[in-house]
Design a protein around this motif. Structure first.
Motif, mmCIF file in Angstrom:
data_model
loop_
_atom_site.group_PDB
_atom_site.id
_atom_site.type_symbol
_atom_site.label_atom_id
_atom_site.label_comp_id
_atom_site.label_asym_id
_atom_site.label_seq_id
_atom_site.Cartn_x
_atom_site.Cartn_y
_atom_site.Cartn_z
ATOM 1 N N UNK A 1 0.841 -1.197 0.000
ATOM 2 C CA UNK A 1 0.000 0.000 0.000
ATOM 3 C C UNK A 1 0.874 1.244 0.000
ATOM 4 N N UNK A 2 1.986 1.182 0.707
ATOM 5 C CA UNK A 2 2.905 2.308 0.785
ATOM 6 C C UNK A 2 3.428 2.709 -0.597
ATOM 7 N N UNK A 3 3.580 1.738 -1.484
ATOM 8 C CA UNK A 3 4.070 2.028 -2.832
ATOM 9 C C UNK A 3 2.985 2.640 -3.724
ATOM 10 N N UNK A 4 1.724 2.433 -3.371
ATOM 11 C CA UNK A 4 0.611 2.913 -4.185
ATOM 12 C C UNK A 4 0.062 4.265 -3.728
ATOM 13 N N UNK A 5 0.472 4.690 -2.538
ATOM 14 C CA UNK A 5 -0.039 5.941 -1.980
ATOM 15 C C UNK A 5 1.111 6.847 -1.568
#
Length: 135
Positions: free
Chosen positions: A14-18
């Motif tokens: 999720x950190x890579x997408x946001x």
């Protein structure tokens, strides 16, 4: 302040997408200095340029780490119930997320979230009941 990148073998992406930018006083748990006040504040947008829409708001209301972390409680905190409300269509730009809790007791905690758009208008809110972190 950004969260550290996950380990390469981690399934948490999720950190890579946001793109989340935290208000430093609300993430003391990162440095083992929790505030003992269940709150978190951050700016939020998707990593790839996209104006926020209702789908992005559905993600934003549950995008922050649990507010129980600020009380020094860590680990996976499973959600038991989450209700969210779309209040308005958001203006383009960053979203501001304000999360707070009122009670951490008997292995349970609550979490209220407000999401404001770039004009400061309340565009989404949620209420969550979760278990205190496991493991």
């Amino acid at each position: 302040m950004r969260l550290p990148d996950p380990k390469p073998d981690s399934q948490m992406n999720l950190n890579a997408q946001t793109d989340l930018r935290f208000d430093p006083p609300t993430v003391g748990w990162l440095t083992d200095t929790p505030t003992n006040h269940p709150e978190s504040r951050a700016y939020f947008r998707l990593a790839e340029p996209q104006d926020p829409d209702p789908y992005v708001l559905a993600l934003a209301v549950d995008a922050l780490p649990p507010v129980a972390f600020s009380a020094g409680l860590r680990g996976w905190a499973p959600t038991v119930e989450l209700t969210w409300h779309l209040r308005a269509l958001p203006a383009p730009g960053w979203l501001t997320i304000l999360a707070s809790g009122r009670l951490i007791s008997d292995d349970w905690f609550d979490e209220d979230v407000e999401v404001h758009d770039s004009t400061g208008r309340l565009v989404a809110q949620s209420r969550q009941l979760a278990r205190v972190g496991r493991g």
